[in-house]
Design a protein around this motif. Structure first.
Motif, PDB file in Angstrom:
ATOM      1  N   SER A  17       0.833  -1.208   0.000  1.00  0.00           N
ATOM      2  CA  SER A  17       0.000   0.000   0.000  1.00  0.00           C
ATOM      3  C   SER A  17       0.867   1.257   0.000  1.00  0.00           C
ATOM      4  O   SER A  17       0.512   2.268  -0.605  1.00  0.00           O
ATOM      5  CB  SER A  17      -0.959   0.013   1.190  1.00  0.00           C
ATOM      6  N   GLU A  18       2.027   1.193   0.652  1.00  0.00           N
ATOM      7  CA  GLU A  18       2.945   2.329   0.641  1.00  0.00           C
ATOM      8  C   GLU A  18       3.547   2.537  -0.745  1.00  0.00           C
ATOM      9  O   GLU A  18       3.728   3.675  -1.184  1.00  0.00           O
ATOM     10  CB  GLU A  18       4.050   2.129   1.675  1.00  0.00           C
ATOM     11  N   ALA A  20       2.043   1.762  -3.506  1.00  0.00           N
ATOM     12  CA  ALA A  20       0.949   2.288  -4.327  1.00  0.00           C
ATOM     13  C   ALA A  20       0.775   3.783  -4.112  1.00  0.00           C
ATOM     14  O   ALA A  20       0.700   4.551  -5.094  1.00  0.00           O
ATOM     15  CB  ALA A  20      -0.348   1.547  -4.018  1.00  0.00           C
ATOM     16  N   THR A  21       0.717   4.234  -2.863  1.00  0.00           N
ATOM     17  CA  THR A  21       0.507   5.665  -2.633  1.00  0.00           C
ATOM     18  C   THR A  21       1.709   6.491  -3.093  1.00  0.00           C
ATOM     19  O   THR A  21       1.533   7.590  -3.622  1.00  0.00           O
ATOM     20  CB  THR A  21       0.166   5.960  -1.159  1.00  0.00           C
ATOM     21  N   ILE A 125      -4.875   5.154   4.852  1.00  0.00           N
ATOM     22  CA  ILE A 125      -3.838   4.176   4.521  1.00  0.00           C
ATOM     23  C   ILE A 125      -2.481   4.662   5.020  1.00  0.00           C
ATOM     24  O   ILE A 125      -1.692   3.898   5.582  1.00  0.00           O
ATOM     25  CB  ILE A 125      -3.800   3.904   2.995  1.00  0.00           C
ATOM     26  N   SER A 129      -0.034   3.129   7.759  1.00  0.00           N
ATOM     27  CA  SER A 129       1.361   2.854   7.383  1.00  0.00           C
ATOM     28  C   SER A 129       2.343   3.405   8.411  1.00  0.00           C
ATOM     29  O   SER A 129       3.386   2.798   8.658  1.00  0.00           O
ATOM     30  CB  SER A 129       1.665   3.435   5.997  1.00  0.00           C
TER      31      SER A 129
END
Length: 144
Positions: A17-18, A20-21, A125, A129
């Motif tokens: 997810s990190e 992706a962002t 998110i 994180s």
């Protein structure tokens, strides 16, 4: 040395997810450079009050690239890596929350953007994180 998709996914494991962002930040920065009409990006209204469009583009690209580099090197920088990840996620949470607020508070008459829920979720998110980066410090970049 070969690097397959499986190797990449295994390296990033619980940090996808990190990635992706951070990648989205880079993409937004490149989009601002490609189409430099900051007035049309309603989500940037709040940021444009104190920064130029060029600065925002460079900032997004730099923060995204540094975050990706920190994620790649996370397992090798056992002491510094988690702190870099948490700092990057904190900056990300600030950016996404400002974009969310721009759409909800600064431009409430123009709620035609579907980005508000996306930026709200990105903010959460990033907050998660931060917690994960600091709580998982002992795992040295490996899932567990």
């Amino acid at each position: 040395m070969t690097c397959s998709l499986r190797d990449i996914l295994r390296h990033f494991d619980n940090r996808i997810s990190e990635v992706a962002t951070a990648s989205i930040m880079i993409g937004i920065g490149l989009q601002i450079i490609a189409a430099p009409v900051p007035g049309d990006y309603r989500a940037l209204d709040d940021l444009l009050r104190c920064m130029s469009g060029d600065f925002i583009a460079a900032f997004f690209i730099a923060v995204g690239a540094i975050r990706v580099a920190a994620l790649i090197a996370n397992g090798h920088w056992r002491t510094v890596g988690p702190w870099m990840r948490s700092a990057g996620a904190a900056i990300g949470a600030l950016i996404w929350s400002q974009m969310f607020l721009s759409l909800i508070v600064v431009s409430p008459d123009d709620l035609t953007s579907l980005g508000a829920p996306v930026y709200f979720v990105f903010t959460w998110i990033e907050l998660i994180s931060i917690y994960r980066a600091l709580a998982m410090r002992g795992h040295h970049g490996r899932g567990g």
